[in-house]
Scaffold this active site. Structure first.
Site, PDB file in Angstrom:
ATOM      1  N   HIS A 152      33.502 -32.759   9.794  1.00  0.00           N
ATOM      2  CA  HIS A 152      34.671 -33.447   9.215  1.00  0.00           C
ATOM      3  C   HIS A 152      35.725 -32.423   8.795  1.00  0.00           C
ATOM      4  O   HIS A 152      36.921 -32.613   9.007  1.00  0.00           O
ATOM      5  CB  HIS A 152      34.248 -34.243   7.975  1.00  0.00           C
ATOM      6  CG  HIS A 152      33.551 -35.539   8.255  1.00  0.00           C
ATOM      7  ND1 HIS A 152      34.111 -36.535   9.026  1.00  0.00           N
ATOM      8  CD2 HIS A 152      32.350 -36.027   7.838  1.00  0.00           C
ATOM      9  CE1 HIS A 152      33.281 -37.582   9.076  1.00  0.00           C
ATOM     10  NE2 HIS A 152      32.200 -37.292   8.371  1.00  0.00           N
ATOM     11  N   HIS A 189      27.262 -31.564   9.115  1.00  0.00           N
ATOM     12  CA  HIS A 189      27.939 -32.853   9.249  1.00  0.00           C
ATOM     13  C   HIS A 189      29.302 -32.826   8.537  1.00  0.00           C
ATOM     14  O   HIS A 189      30.336 -33.097   9.146  1.00  0.00           O
ATOM     15  CB  HIS A 189      27.041 -33.950   8.650  1.00  0.00           C
ATOM     16  CG  HIS A 189      27.615 -35.321   8.727  1.00  0.00           C
ATOM     17  ND1 HIS A 189      27.234 -36.239   9.688  1.00  0.00           N
ATOM     18  CD2 HIS A 189      28.540 -35.962   7.975  1.00  0.00           C
ATOM     19  CE1 HIS A 189      27.908 -37.360   9.516  1.00  0.00           C
ATOM     20  NE2 HIS A 189      28.699 -37.225   8.477  1.00  0.00           N
ATOM     21  N   GLU A 190      29.268 -32.465   7.282  1.00  0.00           N
ATOM     22  CA  GLU A 190      30.529 -32.426   6.527  1.00  0.00           C
ATOM     23  C   GLU A 190      31.432 -31.321   7.071  1.00  0.00           C
ATOM     24  O   GLU A 190      32.654 -31.446   7.058  1.00  0.00           O
ATOM     25  CB  GLU A 190      30.262 -32.236   5.034  1.00  0.00           C
ATOM     26  CG  GLU A 190      29.317 -33.265   4.395  1.00  0.00           C
ATOM     27  CD  GLU A 190      29.732 -34.707   4.609  1.00  0.00           C
ATOM     28  OE1 GLU A 190      30.914 -34.970   4.879  1.00  0.00           O
ATOM     29  OE2 GLU A 190      28.846 -35.604   4.519  1.00  0.00           O
ATOM     30  N   GLU A 195      34.296 -39.639  12.213  1.00  0.00           N
ATOM     31  CA  GLU A 195      32.838 -39.591  12.242  1.00  0.00           C
ATOM     32  C   GLU A 195      32.340 -38.904  13.516  1.00  0.00           C
ATOM     33  O   GLU A 195      31.287 -38.268  13.517  1.00  0.00           O
ATOM     34  CB  GLU A 195      32.298 -41.020  12.130  1.00  0.00           C
ATOM     35  CG  GLU A 195      30.877 -41.129  11.647  1.00  0.00           C
ATOM     36  CD  GLU A 195      30.646 -40.642  10.218  1.00  0.00           C
ATOM     37  OE1 GLU A 195      31.607 -40.568   9.430  1.00  0.00           O
ATOM     38  OE2 GLU A 195      29.499 -40.301   9.909  1.00  0.00           O
TER      39      GLU A 195
END
Lengths: 520, 520
Positions: free
Chosen positions: A288, A284-285, A314
């Site tokens: 980003h 997830h990160e 996001e």
């Protein structure tokens, strides 16, 4: 297409001269200095969350406050006001290159927003929210809404005053939405979330009734943190994360932070009894981070080296975490690697079984632990409540009851205490009203972007299954990352998909995925 | 003694009122802000040396430059000038409390020093030294003095101009010494170093002639970095390093940095083929850190939360590294622990044999690898050369020859190349002339402080041998650490030892230690 490229370069350069050129030079310098200070503050923020000695935190916070004040002072300075006034004169603005024009627009918006709040009011608000976050943490631990309510009431009051000062767009809550997703309205949101709800609630019901529930038993166990870390780093490398321009650390709450060109850092958290939590946190990160690592070089050091919006940012984390990281193609490739990292842990488990297990759907109370499908329902509940707070006069003291009723109605579950209910999220203690919708909008952007990516990379699943994640990363860089904040979210999604943001792609994606998993 | 204490508290508080009180308030605020920015810059400095992604370094350096410029601007601002003028009026200064008065003095000194250099000249010099450091690194690697010489010549020229602008104290080199050790003169240095040389050179000759040379063979080998780290952390804990207010990291060149109250960080470097390098690095930087961790709380956040001088700071690292960490009492206690960390590595080796091995004396070419005794001779060589450069017209192009002659004469060794000769230290590329003497002065301070400590802790060796390092740490906190920069170095050493700084304690200590080791 050499000539075409040359033309593009010419268009990028501002054609102004004389006083306007001087103003532009000074403006770039001032904006750059603000950005440099923000990046330095970012380093300190990262440090405070990854290992700064406990005893120094209080003192450091004050130093951060001092430099933040300076950033604010520069942002609303007379100099900034005068430069922006000069550069937004119609004639000048028209002659600015793309980057300068967009930068001026963005800084003007920020300047106006900050300038409209009297400094004293802002200071009171900062003190209040700093205090409130600590009170919230305590209140959450003790499930004691009453102790937090007076703070929340004040925060809502301040926010209402800010909305008045900024100017009500349509409704007060429209003004708040615009803070995180430029130009997004309550009407848009009502429509998008209405469509989403109409398709996801029946899907959820069908899932709950399915006799084909995944076996998740093998996800429980004890998983060596060192091996988790090695596997997380491996996947991050597969995604194309640049370790010469970034790093992976540990923190209690995972986050990604861009600290300027060549320095994008992410964190995760290794839970010994959960084999996938740290991994999905990392992916997830990492999503980003890929965004932040791949802004076009000409945006470096400007405020345009940033996501197009909170929701678009996001979308990148959710696309990687859910649409790649929770896909069957991904696990067909990487499950054997995972098994090698945890010898003996998954004997007899197939990639398909693992895939089904990590995609189990269960209505639950806690947003951050929710599955990919019900997550959106958690967001809608918050959206509706915030809207009621700001547009329909819901009072803070009636929040817990409204919260519990919404969970009962939407997800069929009810918190036993406010700690696992209305107090679960940090956002409101910091006054971040209007933020939550970004998470679901991010899912919508992700699905719409992914559909476009599949048009250009028709055998995307085949690539993923072959361990080739870079073509997707490169496509995203070309169509999303490199633009940074140069395009508005609406421009970006239209350029990618030919359409405005909608809910259909997300619904199609979720229906296809879960019908297959639950054999509906 | 309650009344006595009350009196002390009253004396600390400034008794001024009206305009002066207002000026004091503003001055404290401005000084505090400067300090806060410096601490933030410190965090970024630490980060750049312990793991910041390589690709972000260039951009980060520019951001650091921007904030450093702001610190400089605040320091020489008209506001600072006016506040200092108001507060240094005789009547006002007299009525200031101890802390305020000393802070005003220190800031005035710094203000005058910075203000006397035209900003443009300073900027040229910063650019020059930044460039020069990179050139020096290259030149050192290729042993090519000629490529570095033009830069060094310019740096010397700029330094000479700065000395003129600051004002020559006695001789030009006096002005440079004062930058690092306030009030230290060339006459002082000549005397102290003369005495030191007169006793150490004969000692060194006797050592070289001794038939009792220590066996150092068991220091070679391969030593697990993890075990080295665990042992370093263990010793640091024994010394009383506060891990809630600090941390130990790794970097190419070990350093200690105080980032404000509650945050003092040190680094070391684990060499797989050297069992003591990382450890002594840790103890050395740990000594600096104990100083920084134990300033009196009332100095927190001011510029007085700093070492009394460079040399006094160095005394704390050298006291711990050499006088404690290389003592027989220390290894009687900790050698068994070391052996446990490296099973099988030191079979049949006694604590005494290990102690003798780590204290072997060998005239050598490289300062930072020198033993405790000859280290001082390396410093004296540099002192004499710097003095000749600034006071006696030695030209930069004659430096290599002068360097080699001095090594031949003083240590009986001669560099085969300038890389292991005149190019070995980074200091001159940054213009840090006058800095080197601090290292040997630090040894003198350390020995004189240690003698005083032994008067108060008569069985200090017994305590160390029992693994009780904290009484020494506490004594140092009481007599050295807590004062920070509140006392001048001369006041501090007189308060501790009843005498001004001398060379005798260091000579006595070294003679006793090495006569025993070499059975002279």
């Amino acid at each position: 297409m050499r000539s075409g490229r040359r033309r593009e370069r010419v268009l990028k350069v501002s054609r102004i001269s004389g006083n306007a050129a001087q103003a532009l030079e000074k403006f770039r310098e001032l904006a750059r200095r603000i950005r440099q200070y923000e990046e330095i503050l970012g380093v300190v923020y990262w440090d405070m969350r990854t290992g700064a000695p406990r005893k120094g935190i209080g003192h450091r916070s004050e130093a951060v406050g001092a430099l933040s004040d300076e950033v604010f002072r520069l942002m609303v300075s007379d100099e900034m006001g005068e430069l922006l006034a000069a550069l937004t004169e119609e004639e000048t603005l028209r002659e600015l290159g793309r980057i300068d024009r967009r930068l001026v627009e963005e800084m003007k918006k920020e300047y106006d927003r900050k300038k409209k709040i009297p400094p004293e009011l802002n200071r009171e608000y900062v003190v209040l929210t700093t205090k409130a976050e600590a009170v919230w943490e305590e209140a959450k631990a003790r499930s004691d809404f009453a102790s937090f309510a007076p703070y929340l009431e004040q925060i809502v009051d301040y926010t209402r005053r800010f909305v008045e000062l900024w100017g009500v767009k349509g409704t007060p809550y429209d003004t708040l939405l615009d803070l995180y997703e430029p130009d997004l309205t309550v009407a848009d949101c009502d429509r998008l979330f209405g469509e989403l709800k109409a398709r996801l609630v029946p899907l959820l019901e069908a899932i709950m009734d399915s006799p084909h529930q995944p076996d998740t038993s093998f996800l429980k166990g004890t998983f060596d943190a060192g091996a988790q870390k090695r596997f997380s780093l491996f996947i991050l490398r597969e995604m194309g994360f640049d370790f010469e321009g970034g790093r992976l650390d540990e923190s209690v709450h995972p986050f990604a932070i861009g600290l300027g060109p060549g320095d994008v850092r992410i964190t995760t958290r290794y839970l010994p009894d959960d084999v996938v939590s740290a991994l999905f946190g990392t992916i997830h990160e990492g999503g980003h981070a890929l965004y932040e690592q791949n802004f076009a070089p000409e945006l470096a050091g400007t405020h345009l080296a940033d996501g197009a919006s909170m929701a678009v940012h996001e979308s990148q984390s959710r696309l990687w975490e859910n649409m790649v990281g929770r896909s069957l193609a991904f696990w067909r490739r990487y499950f054997p690697v995972l098994k090698n990292h945890f010898p003996g842990a998954f004997e007899g488990v197939t990639p398909e079984a693992f895939y089904r297990a990590i995609n189990v759907v269960r209505p639950s109370l806690i947003r951050i632990e929710a599955d990919e499908l019900t997550y959106n329902l958690h967001i809608m509940i918050r959206y509706e409540l915030e809207k009621k707070l700001f547009n329909e006069g819901l009072s803070v003291r009636d929040l817990p009851e409204a919260w519990n009723a919404a969970y009962r109605e939407t997800l069929g579950v009810e918190p036993r205490s406010d700690g696992e209910g209305v107090l679960q999220d940090v956002h409101w203690s910091g006054g971040a009203f209007g933020y939550f919708p970004s998470y679901s909008l991010g899912n919508m952007y992700a699905a719409q972007i992914m559909r476009a990516a599949r048009r250009h990379l028709p055998d995307l699943d085949g690539l993923i299954e072959a361990g080739k994640l870079l073509p997707l990363k490169e496509w995203l860089t070309e169509h999303v990352h490199r633009h940074g904040k140069l395009l508005r979210p609406a421009e970006l999604i239209r350029a990618i998909s030919g359409e405005p943001l909608g809910s259909a792609c997300l619904c199609d994606y979720l229906e296809t995925k879960y019908r297959e998993i639950y054999r509906l």
